[in-house]
Design an enzyme around this catalytic site. Structure first.
Site, short mmCIF file in Angstrom:
data_model
loop_
_atom_site.label_atom_id
_atom_site.label_comp_id
_atom_site.label_asym_id
_atom_site.label_seq_id
_atom_site.Cartn_x
_atom_site.Cartn_y
_atom_site.Cartn_z
N GLY A 120 53.00 13.12 14.31
CA GLY A 120 52.84 11.73 13.51
C GLY A 120 53.05 12.01 11.65
O GLY A 120 52.37 13.68 11.64
N GLN A 138 50.76 12.20 3.31
CA GLN A 138 51.41 13.51 3.44
C GLN A 138 52.68 13.56 2.74
O GLN A 138 53.06 14.76 2.31
CB GLN A 138 51.65 13.94 4.57
CG GLN A 138 50.01 13.90 5.57
CD GLN A 138 50.18 13.69 7.33
OE1 GLN A 138 50.34 12.97 6.99
NE2 GLN A 138 50.09 14.52 7.65
N CYS A 181 47.08 19.30 12.71
CA CYS A 181 47.36 18.71 11.70
C CYS A 181 48.51 19.38 10.09
O CYS A 181 48.39 20.12 9.95
CB CYS A 181 46.02 17.82 10.17
SG CYS A 181 47.33 16.63 9.07
N LEU A 182 49.69 18.44 9.78
CA LEU A 182 51.16 19.37 9.13
C LEU A 182 50.39 20.00 7.68
O LEU A 182 51.38 20.22 7.22
CB LEU A 182 52.62 18.17 8.96
CG LEU A 182 52.54 17.39 10.63
CD1 LEU A 182 53.86 16.72 10.90
CD2 LEU A 182 52.92 19.99 11.39
N HIS A 205 44.39 9.91 14.16
CA HIS A 205 44.63 10.23 13.20
C HIS A 205 44.88 10.52 11.86
O HIS A 205 44.84 9.93 11.12
CB HIS A 205 45.24 11.72 14.07
CG HIS A 205 45.32 12.93 13.03
ND1 HIS A 205 45.35 13.95 13.18
CD2 HIS A 205 46.40 13.48 12.00
CE1 HIS A 205 45.33 15.00 12.35
NE2 HIS A 205 46.17 14.65 11.29
N GLU A 206 46.18 9.18 12.42
CA GLU A 206 47.12 8.73 10.85
C GLU A 206 45.88 8.03 10.47
O GLU A 206 46.54 7.87 9.18
CB GLU A 206 48.74 8.69 11.13
CG GLU A 206 49.32 9.45 12.47
CD GLU A 206 49.81 11.21 11.39
OE1 GLU A 206 49.39 11.28 10.22
OE2 GLU A 206 49.75 11.71 12.17
N HIS A 227 44.31 8.97 7.49
CA HIS A 227 44.80 10.02 6.43
C HIS A 227 44.30 8.90 5.38
O HIS A 227 44.83 9.28 4.43
CB HIS A 227 46.08 9.83 7.21
CG HIS A 227 46.96 11.98 7.36
ND1 HIS A 227 46.17 13.30 6.49
CD2 HIS A 227 47.16 12.23 8.31
CE1 HIS A 227 46.16 14.11 7.33
NE2 HIS A 227 46.56 13.58 8.52
ZN ZN Z 1 47.73 14.48 9.59
#
Ligand code: ZN
Length: 189
Positions: free
Chosen positions: A47, A52, A89-90, A131-132, A135
């Site tokens: 995701g 991001q 997390c990316l 999680h998203e 953000h």
């Molecule tokens: Zn993340």
């Protein structure tokens, strides 16, 4: 705000800003979603949230193996159960730790045509959505992680050596990203 095809790393203030609602799904919003899908595919994540990629809109995408789905203005309407599982997390590559999340969520949102949608999710998808959506509030998994479980995964999964798990503290891990961010910014000037 600079928009990018690179996934923004921890240390950039954009990740801490609260995202703004999408008033109308314009072609520009669909472009951002497409860019996010490209980034996610290249990075191989589950995701991604618009902050991001440097966009301050309430837009997330996920792909839990059935193709990418864009979700506009998501809000959690209902959450049930609690389960702790490993998360990464990316924007904080190679760092992982256990996070407690609701086991099931009901998310209200709109799709990229502006139509209302309801997502009833459990397990992995429920975790990705939470999680998203975090953000979009400027909240990262390291804010919720069980610090005793925080670790780096080092080594290349493509190599024969198995990936090594290296325990770390939250303070040390964040320092690594902050130092990288500082050298990155200095290199750009
Ligand atoms: Zn993340």
């Amino acid at each position: 705000m600079s928009e990018t095809n690179q996934i923004i790393r921890y240390g950039d203030p954009v990740l801490r800003r609260k995202a703004q609602p999408v008033k109308k799904v314009t072609p520009q919003v669909r472009d951002v979603a497409e860019r996010m899908m490209d980034c996610l595919e290249r990075a191989g994540g589950l995701g991604l949230a618009a902050p991001q990629v440097g966009c301050g809109l309430r837009l997330i995408i996920y792909d839990v193996g059935e193709g990418p789905v864009a979700v506009v203005n998501p809000r959690i309407q209902q959450s049930t159960g609690l389960v702790e599982a490993v998360e990464g997390c990316l924007s904080l590559p190679r760092l992982y730790g256990d996070v407690q999340r609701a086991e099931q969520v009901v998310v209200k949102a709109t799709d990229l045509r502006g139509h209302p949608i309801t997502i009833e999710a459990q397990d992995l998808l429920a975790r990705v959505l939470q999680h998203e959506i975090d953000h979009l509030e400027g909240v990262l998994f390291v804010d919720r992680v069980n610090p005793a479980t925080l670790h780096w995964l080092v080594g290349d999964a493509a190599q024969e050596d198995p990936q090594q798990r290296v325990q770390t503290t939250l303070e040390d891990a964040l320092k690594v990203f902050e130092a990288r961010q500082a050298s990155h910014t200095a290199a750009e000037e």
